[in-house]
Enzyme design. Structure first.
Site, PDB file in Angstrom:
ATOM      1  N   THR A 294     -14.828   2.558  -6.037  1.00 18.86           N
ATOM      2  CA  THR A 294     -13.943   1.441  -6.370  1.00 18.86           C
ATOM      3  C   THR A 294     -13.487   0.726  -5.101  1.00 18.86           C
ATOM      4  O   THR A 294     -13.429  -0.507  -5.051  1.00 18.86           O
ATOM      5  CB  THR A 294     -12.722   1.933  -7.166  1.00 18.86           C
ATOM      6  N   GLN A 346     -12.061  -5.671 -14.862  1.00 18.85           N
ATOM      7  CA  GLN A 346     -11.294  -4.470 -14.595  1.00 18.85           C
ATOM      8  C   GLN A 346     -11.079  -4.309 -13.090  1.00 18.85           C
ATOM      9  O   GLN A 346     -12.008  -4.457 -12.297  1.00 18.85           O
ATOM     10  CB  GLN A 346     -12.011  -3.236 -15.137  1.00 18.85           C
ATOM     11  N   ASP A 368      -6.009  -2.915 -15.965  1.00 21.45           N
ATOM     12  CA  ASP A 368      -5.463  -2.514 -14.658  1.00 21.45           C
ATOM     13  C   ASP A 368      -5.796  -3.542 -13.582  1.00 21.45           C
ATOM     14  O   ASP A 368      -6.122  -3.184 -12.444  1.00 21.45           O
ATOM     15  CB  ASP A 368      -6.017  -1.145 -14.240  1.00 21.45           C
ATOM     16  N   TRP A 438      -0.474   4.745 -13.227  1.00 22.54           N
ATOM     17  CA  TRP A 438      -1.621   5.399 -12.608  1.00 22.54           C
ATOM     18  C   TRP A 438      -1.191   6.735 -11.996  1.00 22.54           C
ATOM     19  O   TRP A 438      -1.917   7.718 -12.067  1.00 22.54           O
ATOM     20  CB  TRP A 438      -2.215   4.471 -11.546  1.00 22.54           C
TER      21      TRP A 438
END
Length: 530
Positions: A294, A346, A368, A438
């Site tokens: 990510t 996302q 998110d 989170w």
């Protein structure tokens, strides 16, 4: 994730134990620590006071441990490199880079602690950044991302995981120690008033932000048609000076620049100026599904302190089916984004760490799509939820604070929370929420903003069953619009219907991201009483 030490434990350890027991404690939380004091030398001491020198000693030990972990990661990467997937190689690269960043943050912390003009807010943020780096390192080896469908064939050895967790615990203890120290000796930091821009935006930078392109002087220019100094942004960034203490401006002429751009920690005081949203566009399509971590999916990633961007679109066009795909990732302390667009689905905008300020920006996403552990304020921005996958829930934010002492969170002030054009016709077919936690102490507030009717009456969403519902901090204050009615909001004990102006003001630009106590203004949202 190991829970951070509770404050009561820290108080007992550092207020009641003799120094020889404190040294034993340090040797427990820092296995490489070897006390240099003898029992005889510590006899007669009945109380240990927390001092900057004690914190400095602890942080020096932590730096040694970070260096050892970095060496271990590097050695393991060399041994297992041929069998790793691309995503696993990314995870190793992330950890090695983040451990280097941690050393830099801790060295800056030490410098600050030794300074005669100690700034507690800066120190808190640096230690928080270092802790966030450890979380991000371990995240890269996780397979728990929403719908990323990543199969990790390599499992990080337990001893390396424990080393990273141990570093986090040491940093957590240091942060707790500092809170105790500062409560005993309150800081006398400046409470200077700031208007319209955070104090780190100099008068020269403000003029550049306000001035038309043709009136701005640039150090370098980028143009796809060959009329600038470079045809790619990455080449211009490479040519920019390292560790600059003065503003270095790169003009990016209108056009689509399909590239991934990384501004490393040493690239400080860089400013990108474009020709406008939708005109100057930086775009790429890395995604978690395609094997990137990510962290590395970011079209533009910024670490260097003092970054500013104006009139630019940051886009990740991987698409709805590709899951996590970041348009911009910022860990740049004292950074500002003005009239910019962040376009993705996302995980669009990764506010990774440090202090950040966004003004008059547009952010598009599905799940998110504003996430991370920065201390960040969005002022006069528009947040647009796009149409997600079938049966997918929309979450505007996923904040990841994991300790109460961390001065981080997402503050959304005088913004608009809306449905994007592709969602408008079907917005009542999907459930949309302000955010979900989170990590355990997730913190997000919505203040004096306009909320459209796409928001579910509950307002906020669980991450996983009852996780963090008693420890997070989610608040709303004086919002308006059809989605602002709080009658049916979540019943969590940690949800705040903020009714006190003083409480709300702590999340404004001055106190929250620049250490000022109050703000004064001549018409912008950040007035003393809003």
């Amino acid at each position: 994730m190991n829970p951070p030490f509770r404050k009561k434990q820290i108080h007992i350890v550092f207020h009641l134990l003799p120094l020889n027991y404190l040294l034993i404690f340090l040797s427990t939380v820092v296995p490489s620590y070897s006390p240099s004091y003898t029992t005889q030398e510590t006899q007669g001491l009945t109380e240990t006071k927390i001092t900057p020198e004690l914190v400095i000693a602890t942080l020096n030990l932590t730096i040694s441990k970070v260096r050892l972990s970095s060496s271990n990661f590097s050695d393991l990467q060399n041994r297992v490199g041929p069998i790793l997937t691309h995503g696993e190689r990314c995870a190793f690269e992330d950890c090695l880079g983040l451990l280097d960043d941690t050393i830099s943050d801790l060295q800056a912390t030490l410098s600050n602690l030794r300074s005669s003009s100690l700034k507690s807010h800066d120190v808190n943020m640096l230690l928080t950044n270092a802790m966030t780096n450890q979380d991000t390192c371990l995240d890269g080896f996780s397979t728990s991302g929403d719908g990323d469908n990543i199969a990790m064939t390599f499992e990080l050895p337990q001893n390396l995981k424990e080393n990273i967790l141990n570093i986090s615990n040491n940093l957590s203890n240091s942060l707790d120690m500092l809170q105790v120290m500062w409560r005993k000796n309150p800081s006398s930091e400046s409470s200077e008033v700031d208007v319209e821009y955070p104090s780190w935006v100099s008068e020269l930078d403000q003029r550049v932000l306000q001035a038309p392109v043709q009136e701005t002087s640039f150090n370098l220019s980028v143009a796809k048609d060959g009329t600038g100094n470079f045809t790619t942004i990455s080449d211009a960034v490479y040519a920019a000076p390292n560790s600059s203490e003065t503003r270095f401006i790169i003009y990016i002429k209108g056009g689509e620049y399909i590239e991934n751009v990384e501004l490393r920690k040493k690239k400080t005081m860089i400013m990108f100026v474009g020709d406008g949203i939708g005109i100057t566009v930086i775009k790429a399509n890395r995604s978690r599904v395609d094997g990137w971590s990510t962290f590395q999916t970011a079209t533009v990633g910024v670490k260097g302190k003092g970054f500013i961007a104006k009139d630019i679109s940051f886009v990740n066009f991987a698409g709805l089916a590709k899951g996590q795909a970041v348009a911009l990732r910022s860990g740049s302390d004292l950074s500002a984004f003005y009239r910019c667009e962040f376009d993705g689905y996302q995980d669009t905008l990764y506010v990774h760490s440090a202090r950040q300020f966004y003004r008059e920006c547009d952010i598009y996403g599905t799940v998110d799509f504003i996430f991370g552990n920065a201390a960040v304020v969005f002022q006069n921005c528009s947040l647009y939820a796009r149409r997600p996958n079938p049966n997918q829930k929309i979450a505007f934010t996923a904040q990841s604070r994991n300790q109460t002492d961390q001065p981080t969170g997402i503050s959304i002030i005088q913004c608009r929370i809306l449905a994007a054009p592709d969602l408008v016709p079907v917005k009542h077919s999907f459930k949309a929420y302000f955010g979900r936690p989170w990590r355990k102490y997730s913190r997000t507030v919505i203040l004096k903003s306009y909320i459209d009717d796409l928001i579910h009456p509950a307002g906020w969403l669980e991450w996983n069953d009852s996780f963090a519902l008693e420890t997070l901090y989610y608040g709303e204050y004086m919002n308006e619009g059809p989605g602002a009615n709080m009658t049916e909001r979540v019943k969590w004990s940690s949800f705040r219907r903020i009714e006190n102006e003083t409480v709300a003001t702590q999340f404004t630009v001055g106190p929250f991201i620049d250490g000022h106590t109050w703000l004064n203004s001549t018409g912008i949202p950040f007035t003393l009483g809003f």
